[in-house]
Design an enzyme around this catalytic site. Sequence first.
Site, PDB file in Angstrom:
ATOM      1  N   SER A  57      30.285 -31.230 -41.866  1.00 13.45           N
ATOM      2  CA  SER A  57      31.306 -31.758 -42.781  1.00 13.45           C
ATOM      3  C   SER A  57      32.637 -31.016 -42.679  1.00 13.45           C
ATOM      4  O   SER A  57      33.609 -31.401 -43.324  1.00 13.45           O
ATOM      5  CB  SER A  57      30.802 -31.670 -44.227  1.00 13.45           C
ATOM      6  OG  SER A  57      29.614 -32.387 -44.410  1.00 13.45           O
ATOM      7  N   HIS A 112      23.453 -31.122 -61.022  1.00 12.15           N
ATOM      8  CA  HIS A 112      22.051 -31.429 -61.318  1.00 12.15           C
ATOM      9  C   HIS A 112      21.408 -30.116 -61.732  1.00 12.15           C
ATOM     10  O   HIS A 112      21.695 -29.062 -61.159  1.00 12.15           O
ATOM     11  CB  HIS A 112      21.355 -32.018 -60.088  1.00 12.15           C
ATOM     12  CG  HIS A 112      19.916 -32.391 -60.307  1.00 12.15           C
ATOM     13  ND1 HIS A 112      19.458 -32.964 -61.482  1.00 12.15           N
ATOM     14  CD2 HIS A 112      18.823 -32.270 -59.502  1.00 12.15           C
ATOM     15  CE1 HIS A 112      18.156 -33.185 -61.383  1.00 12.15           C
ATOM     16  NE2 HIS A 112      17.747 -32.762 -60.197  1.00 12.15           N
ATOM     17  N   GLY A 138      28.309 -40.315 -54.900  1.00 13.22           N
ATOM     18  CA  GLY A 138      29.656 -39.844 -54.640  1.00 13.22           C
ATOM     19  C   GLY A 138      30.659 -40.923 -54.296  1.00 13.22           C
ATOM     20  O   GLY A 138      31.800 -40.900 -54.773  1.00 13.22           O
TER      21      GLY A 138
END
Length: 333
Positions: A57, A112, A138
């Site tokens: 990423s 979470h 997302g």
Amino acid sequence: MSEIGTRVYTECDADLSLIQNVLVAVIGYGSQGHAQALNLRDSGVNVVIGLKENSASRKSAQDSGFEVLLPQEAAKKAQLIALLVPDPAQRDVYESAIKHNLSEGDALLFSHGFNIRYGYITPPDGVDVLMVAPKGPGHMVRREYLDNRGTPAVFAIEKDASGRCFDLALSYAKGIGALRAGAIQTTFTEETETDLFGEQAVLCGGLEQLIQYGYETLVEAGYQPEVAYFEVLHELKLIIDLIVEGGLSKSRWSISDTAEYGSYVSGPRVIDKHVKENMKKILGEIRSGEFANRFIKDQDSGANEFTQLREIAARHPIEEVGARLRALFSWSK
């Protein structure tokens, strides 16, 4: 019943300047990471991204114009660290990159509660521990923000070391656009247990099994697989959209009398009281930590069970039929 109540917090309840006046390190740039980072930046928040050197990423985050640092560098530099890598990876990232770079007065945010609820991460004293959990993936969080709407969220305070953690959580929620839709206060325990139960018993596990059994029943009775696919899977979206828009009552109002009557007389025979008893057992495994222990133990040993189960699910005949039909019809393009 929750002791917190059901107040819905909106933008007028939050001070955006609180989050604008700190540097936020978003650790991870996946589904939630990229969406929350982009929304925060568009809300005037200073954001850096923390990613490993070999992260797939990294280029995406850099192309989006973010300063990308190693996780430990980002954690040391920021005052609020949003740990948004997948649940199984959070422990290692926390231990290797965050734990020793937290300073008194910093804040550690989750989307979470899994690792806090089950004790896999224990932040030190002097650090705020909070959660802002959008109730959507997302891409939805980002899309709704760009459309001047928002994705609802729940938020929770696990440790208020600074005395301002509640206000900081609302400010963060406003920064990602969640308060445009509204946010409800919860606890790490409630969010974790209900989220896991919803996924396992209804939204993912329960629903997927119901679809597969319905498909198998029709095909085994001699009906065309393509027709069976349409009846038990494709049309599901039409019903779900109605339920989301107006609850079960809107779905019942919108379908034919034949369908509505059939749902009353046949639904309880398919999903009978034994199903509810099984649901209670699943909830018990979640609350006791049995599920979390099984999941993490498998992840730590190479995810062999997870990989096998995923491969079995991918081989179900409904997958091949669905792929073929979606390639033929315009609604999937």
